[in-house]
Enzyme design. Structure first.
Site, PDB file in Angstrom:
ATOM      1  N   LYS A 195      13.656  10.787 -42.277  1.00  0.00           N
ATOM      2  CA  LYS A 195      13.762  10.315 -40.887  1.00  0.00           C
ATOM      3  C   LYS A 195      14.680  11.246 -40.115  1.00  0.00           C
ATOM      4  O   LYS A 195      15.832  11.454 -40.482  1.00  0.00           O
ATOM      5  CB  LYS A 195      14.311   8.885 -40.805  1.00  0.00           C
ATOM      6  CG  LYS A 195      14.197   8.354 -39.360  1.00  0.00           C
ATOM      7  CD  LYS A 195      15.010   7.137 -39.066  1.00  0.00           C
ATOM      8  CE  LYS A 195      16.416   7.414 -38.642  1.00  0.00           C
ATOM      9  NZ  LYS A 195      16.553   8.135 -37.356  1.00  0.00           N
ATOM     10  N   GLY A 225      12.479   7.573 -35.464  1.00  0.00           N
ATOM     11  CA  GLY A 225      12.805   6.187 -35.134  1.00  0.00           C
ATOM     12  C   GLY A 225      14.286   5.956 -35.059  1.00  0.00           C
ATOM     13  O   GLY A 225      15.091   6.876 -35.236  1.00  0.00           O
ATOM     14  N   GLY A 227      17.936   4.389 -36.177  1.00  0.00           N
ATOM     15  CA  GLY A 227      18.607   4.231 -37.463  1.00  0.00           C
ATOM     16  C   GLY A 227      18.491   2.823 -38.022  1.00  0.00           C
ATOM     17  O   GLY A 227      18.108   2.620 -39.175  1.00  0.00           O
ATOM     18  N   GLU A 229      16.360   0.667 -37.456  1.00  0.00           N
ATOM     19  CA  GLU A 229      14.973   0.245 -37.703  1.00  0.00           C
ATOM     20  C   GLU A 229      14.368   1.123 -38.811  1.00  0.00           C
ATOM     21  O   GLU A 229      14.436   0.778 -39.990  1.00  0.00           O
ATOM     22  CB  GLU A 229      14.165   0.311 -36.411  1.00  0.00           C
ATOM     23  CG  GLU A 229      14.668  -0.683 -35.376  1.00  0.00           C
ATOM     24  CD  GLU A 229      13.967  -0.598 -34.032  1.00  0.00           C
ATOM     25  OE1 GLU A 229      14.372  -1.347 -33.138  1.00  0.00           O
ATOM     26  OE2 GLU A 229      13.035   0.222 -33.853  1.00  0.00           O
ATOM     27  N   GLY A 231      15.330   3.897 -40.176  1.00  0.00           N
ATOM     28  CA  GLY A 231      16.296   4.353 -41.186  1.00  0.00           C
ATOM     29  C   GLY A 231      16.564   3.259 -42.202  1.00  0.00           C
ATOM     30  O   GLY A 231      16.496   3.470 -43.417  1.00  0.00           O
ATOM     31  N   GLU A 269      26.760  12.718 -47.143  1.00  0.00           N
ATOM     32  CA  GLU A 269      27.554  13.801 -46.544  1.00  0.00           C
ATOM     33  C   GLU A 269      28.002  13.301 -45.186  1.00  0.00           C
ATOM     34  O   GLU A 269      27.194  13.164 -44.273  1.00  0.00           O
ATOM     35  CB  GLU A 269      26.697  15.069 -46.397  1.00  0.00           C
ATOM     36  CG  GLU A 269      26.210  15.661 -47.695  1.00  0.00           C
ATOM     37  CD  GLU A 269      27.344  16.198 -48.562  1.00  0.00           C
ATOM     38  OE1 GLU A 269      28.496  16.260 -48.098  1.00  0.00           O
ATOM     39  OE2 GLU A 269      27.082  16.530 -49.733  1.00  0.00           O
ATOM     40  N   CYS A 304      30.438  18.996 -38.874  1.00  0.00           N
ATOM     41  CA  CYS A 304      31.290  18.157 -39.725  1.00  0.00           C
ATOM     42  C   CYS A 304      32.413  18.977 -40.348  1.00  0.00           C
ATOM     43  O   CYS A 304      33.457  18.445 -40.683  1.00  0.00           O
ATOM     44  CB  CYS A 304      30.446  17.507 -40.803  1.00  0.00           C
ATOM     45  SG  CYS A 304      29.449  18.705 -41.672  1.00  0.00           S
ATOM     46  N   GLU A 404      37.244  11.943 -35.657  1.00  0.00           N
ATOM     47  CA  GLU A 404      36.299  13.060 -35.528  1.00  0.00           C
ATOM     48  C   GLU A 404      35.702  12.994 -34.124  1.00  0.00           C
ATOM     49  O   GLU A 404      34.948  12.074 -33.813  1.00  0.00           O
ATOM     50  CB  GLU A 404      35.192  12.915 -36.580  1.00  0.00           C
ATOM     51  CG  GLU A 404      34.228  14.070 -36.558  1.00  0.00           C
ATOM     52  CD  GLU A 404      33.068  13.876 -37.526  1.00  0.00           C
ATOM     53  OE1 GLU A 404      32.489  12.779 -37.552  1.00  0.00           O
ATOM     54  OE2 GLU A 404      32.743  14.835 -38.239  1.00  0.00           O
TER      55      GLU A 404
HETATM   56  P1  NAD Z   1      24.873   8.908 -37.312  1.00  0.00           P
HETATM   57  O1  NAD Z   1      25.527   8.436 -38.536  1.00  0.00           O
HETATM   58  O2  NAD Z   1      24.988   8.080 -36.089  1.00  0.00           O
HETATM   59  O3  NAD Z   1      23.307   9.099 -37.549  1.00  0.00           O
HETATM   60  C1  NAD Z   1      22.804   9.903 -38.580  1.00  0.00           C
HETATM   61  C2  NAD Z   1      21.410   9.442 -38.950  1.00  0.00           C
HETATM   62  O4  NAD Z   1      21.495   8.124 -39.487  1.00  0.00           O
HETATM   63  C3  NAD Z   1      20.441   9.365 -37.781  1.00  0.00           C
HETATM   64  O5  NAD Z   1      19.168   9.774 -38.206  1.00  0.00           O
HETATM   65  C4  NAD Z   1      20.428   7.882 -37.449  1.00  0.00           C
HETATM   66  O6  NAD Z   1      19.236   7.440 -36.846  1.00  0.00           O
HETATM   67  C5  NAD Z   1      20.565   7.282 -38.836  1.00  0.00           C
HETATM   68  N1  NAD Z   1      21.081   5.905 -38.846  1.00  0.00           N
HETATM   69  C6  NAD Z   1      21.927   5.324 -37.957  1.00  0.00           C
HETATM   70  N2  NAD Z   1      22.141   4.034 -38.311  1.00  0.00           N
HETATM   71  C7  NAD Z   1      21.440   3.802 -39.440  1.00  0.00           C
HETATM   72  C8  NAD Z   1      21.254   2.670 -40.278  1.00  0.00           C
HETATM   73  N3  NAD Z   1      21.872   1.517 -40.037  1.00  0.00           N
HETATM   74  N4  NAD Z   1      20.460   2.804 -41.371  1.00  0.00           N
HETATM   75  C9  NAD Z   1      19.845   3.980 -41.658  1.00  0.00           C
HETATM   76  N5  NAD Z   1      19.966   5.076 -40.879  1.00  0.00           N
HETATM   77  C10 NAD Z   1      20.760   5.004 -39.794  1.00  0.00           C
HETATM   78  O7  NAD Z   1      25.430  10.385 -37.080  1.00  0.00           O
HETATM   79  P2  NAD Z   1      25.087  11.393 -35.913  1.00  0.00           P
HETATM   80  O8  NAD Z   1      25.827  10.973 -34.697  1.00  0.00           O
HETATM   81  O9  NAD Z   1      23.621  11.613 -35.833  1.00  0.00           O
HETATM   82  O10 NAD Z   1      25.717  12.751 -36.517  1.00  0.00           O
HETATM   83  C11 NAD Z   1      27.041  13.046 -36.436  1.00  0.00           C
HETATM   84  C12 NAD Z   1      27.765  12.692 -37.719  1.00  0.00           C
HETATM   85  O11 NAD Z   1      27.186  13.370 -38.828  1.00  0.00           O
HETATM   86  C13 NAD Z   1      29.201  13.149 -37.702  1.00  0.00           C
HETATM   87  O12 NAD Z   1      30.039  12.138 -38.215  1.00  0.00           O
HETATM   88  C14 NAD Z   1      29.212  14.351 -38.626  1.00  0.00           C
HETATM   89  O13 NAD Z   1      30.430  14.654 -39.209  1.00  0.00           O
HETATM   90  C15 NAD Z   1      28.197  13.975 -39.623  1.00  0.00           C
HETATM   91  N6  NAD Z   1      27.697  15.175 -40.325  1.00  0.00           N
HETATM   92  C16 NAD Z   1      28.082  15.393 -41.614  1.00  0.00           C
HETATM   93  C17 NAD Z   1      27.664  16.538 -42.283  1.00  0.00           C
HETATM   94  C18 NAD Z   1      28.068  16.804 -43.719  1.00  0.00           C
HETATM   95  O14 NAD Z   1      27.414  17.607 -44.375  1.00  0.00           O
HETATM   96  N7  NAD Z   1      29.103  16.198 -44.229  1.00  0.00           N
HETATM   97  C19 NAD Z   1      26.842  17.455 -41.635  1.00  0.00           C
HETATM   98  C20 NAD Z   1      26.474  17.205 -40.321  1.00  0.00           C
HETATM   99  C21 NAD Z   1      26.905  16.048 -39.676  1.00  0.00           C
END
Ligand code: NAD
Length: 504
Positions: A195, A225, A227, A229, A231, A269, A304, A404
């Site tokens: 996703k 879609g 997260g 839903e 996700g 991650e 990140c 962050e």
């Molecule tokens: P996010 O956690 O809001 O979303 C990430 C993904 O998770 C999206 O596809 C989202 O739709 C999905 N999601 C959200 N809620 C969900 C749920 N309840 N169930 C399943 N899936 C769900 O993060 P973001 O704002 O898209 O990205 C930024 C974050 O990602 C930052 O915290 C950053 O540090 C982290 N990040 C980490 C790494 C790493 O390798 N450690 C790399 C890149 C980004």
């Protein structure tokens, strides 16, 4: 100026990518091809540099997620039964195939993420190909172990593929995330449903569409879609036997809860608030360059592993800060598709407002001083552009130092005592990346041993790549990516076998 300046070349690029965005709209990928989704609701995809809507992707629910997982389930047996050599060869062919479309993929990604084509998206597309090729080559290295011989017994382990892997990725470096997830999963014999993030689904769709030219139907599937839903449906689906997630720590925690109910493994991650320490004996040029690299300006700081807590020793503080500030204007902010642009636009209004909130918090903190930036750049009426912002004098307890922010904002602090600064560097819920600049080998190794972070660098601040094991500790996550060992550990399970070899 009301719009970003456009020359003929940029107009052409934009027209081609917009047509592509339109073609992909409404689709997901499963069963070997790009298909119209069953969903009747859609998510608008925005070009963050212009605030224009460039496409509509399905807000997938049960029907689409079920169809894609059914396709992945059906493909699992034949794919996992393929000789590893053949599976690996197919992944290498897929990598070569994608390489032929690098420019197109990079431009599409630039259009929807706001990341600059010249400094980020092209490199990221190359990294995507490199990771796929790397794991294709490693498919034949997924070995079990043989135990020392026992009387009349042969004892060994086999590594087996897990089944359907659910992959969920963020928007900040989607091509790199895609590859880090699917390449080891597929090489190990699993099939995948991925996703994409709401903000950056189009380049992902295009990559998955291209993968269908090489991989058997159902092996690699992609949906879009929300997260909560699509996700969540993926995580909770009984056929999904492993979840690999990159995103925020808050969502990572939710994913672990979903997985707990089914008892399936998770790689997570997550976020980071990474210290970058400059010791008094550091080479000043090198440290300043490393600080700038660590800001990850090619992604507007949306990384990140960005070095957003900068600590510089008092003895060289002024000299290093002066060099860093002198270097910032070279990072030209502009239209992400323009070849001369180094820094594009923040991904969304929401993310820009988050950045602005933290900068305002710093501005109203007694003793804090904004050394540069702190505002949207002049001349950009449209788009979520923001200037590189360095702030000094923020107390360690402030959310500006602790949270962050995920934008082009970092704090700089002066220190005199290494023990105190190391304690402060470790005083965070996160533990992803950390860097030290010093010419003293003993000090460097002391730091390496005592810093609580999974990705540690000395005298440089580069990005993750294939064959450098990547991942965090504490709230930055669990599990590792990008290495042979992590592929074996996280994408296979171990079966112990005892064969009685006696004649009777
Ligand atoms: P996010 O956690 O809001 O979303 C990430 C993904 O998770 C999206 O596809 C989202 O739709 C999905 N999601 C959200 N809620 C969900 C749920 N309840 N169930 C399943 N899936 C769900 O993060 P973001 O704002 O898209 O990205 C930024 C974050 O990602 C930052 O915290 C950053 O540090 C982290 N990040 C980490 C790494 C790493 O390798 N450690 C790399 C890149 C980004």
């Amino acid at each position: 100026m009301n719009e970003l300046p456009m020359n003929d070349q940029l107009c052409d690029r934009l027209a081609t990518q917009l047509a592509e965005a339109k073609r992909l709209s409404g689709c997901i990928v499963y069963d070997g091809g790009l298909r119209k989704a069953l969903a009747t609701e859609f998510i608008s995809v925005e070009n963050p540099a212009t605030e224009e809507i460039i496409g509509q992707v399905p807000r997938c629910g049960n029907d689409d997620v079920d169809a894609a997982i059914a396709s992945a389930s059906l493909a699992f047996k034949p794919w996992s039964a393929l000789p590893a050599r053949d599976r690996g060869a197919l992944l290498v062919r897929a990598a070569n195939h994608l390489e032929g479309f690098l420019e197109e993929i990079a431009r599409l990604s630039s259009l929807e993420t706001g990341n600059a084509l010249a400094t980020q998206c092209r490199n990221e597309a190359r990294t995507m190909v490199d990771i796929l090729r790397y794991f294709g080559g490693l498919a034949r290295e997924i070995n079990g172990e043989t135990s020392p011989p026992e009387v009349d017994q042969l004892r060994y382990t086999r590594r087996e593929a897990l089944g359907v892997v659910g992959a969920i990725i963020p928007w900040n470096a989607p091509l790199m995330q895609l590859s880090s997830k699917i390449a080891p999963a597929l090489a190990a014999g699993n099939t995948v449903i991925l996703k994409s993030a709401e903000q950056a689904p189009l380049a992902i769709l295009r990559v998955f569409e291209l993968l269908q030219d090489i991989l058997p139907p159902g092996v690699a599937n992609a949906v879009s879609g929300l997260g909560e839903e699509a996700g969540r449906l993926i995580c909770e689906h009984p056929a999904v036997r492993k979840i690999t997630f990159t995103g925020s720590s808050a969502v990572g925690a939710k994913i672990l809860h979903y997985a707990a109910d089914k008892i399936v493994p998770v790689t997570a991650e997550l976020g980071g608030k990474n210290p970058n320490i400059v010791m008094p004996d550091a080479n000043i040029e090198r440290a300043a360059k490393g600080i700038l690299q660590g800001l990850r300006l090619q992604r507007q700081g949306q990384s990140c592993s960005a070095g957003t807590r900068i600590y510089i020793h008092d003895e060289i503080y002024d000299a290093v800060v002066e060099k860093v500030l002198a270097g910032i204007p070279a990072f030209k902010i502009g239209n992400p598709l323009d070849e001369t642009t180094q820094v594009g636009s923040i991904v969304s209004r929401k993310q820009l407002e988050r950045v602005e909130r933290y900068v305002e918090m710093a501005r109203s903190t007694p003793g804090a001083r904004i050394l540069c930036g702190g505002k949207r750049p002049d001349g950009f009426d449209k788009g979520y552009f923001y200037t590189t912002t360095l702030i000094e004098g923020v107390p360690a307890s402030s959310p500006v130092c602790r949270d962050e922010i995920f934008g082009p904002v970092a704090t700089i602090s002066r220190f005199t005592d290494f023990e105190a600064v190391l304690a402060e560097a470790n005083d965070t819920p996160y533990g992803l990346a950390a860097t030290i600049f010093t010419q003293n080998l003993a000090a460097a190794f002391d730091f390496v041993a005592r810093i609580e972070a999974g990705f540690v660098q000395v005298n440089q601040f580069s990005v993750a790549e294939a064959n450098i094991e990547y991942g965090g500790t504490k709230m930055s996550g669990m599990g590792r990516e990008l290495s042979l060992a992590s592929m074996i550990q996280h994408f296979t399970w171990s079966k112990a076998v005892i064969v009685n070899t006696s004649a009777a």
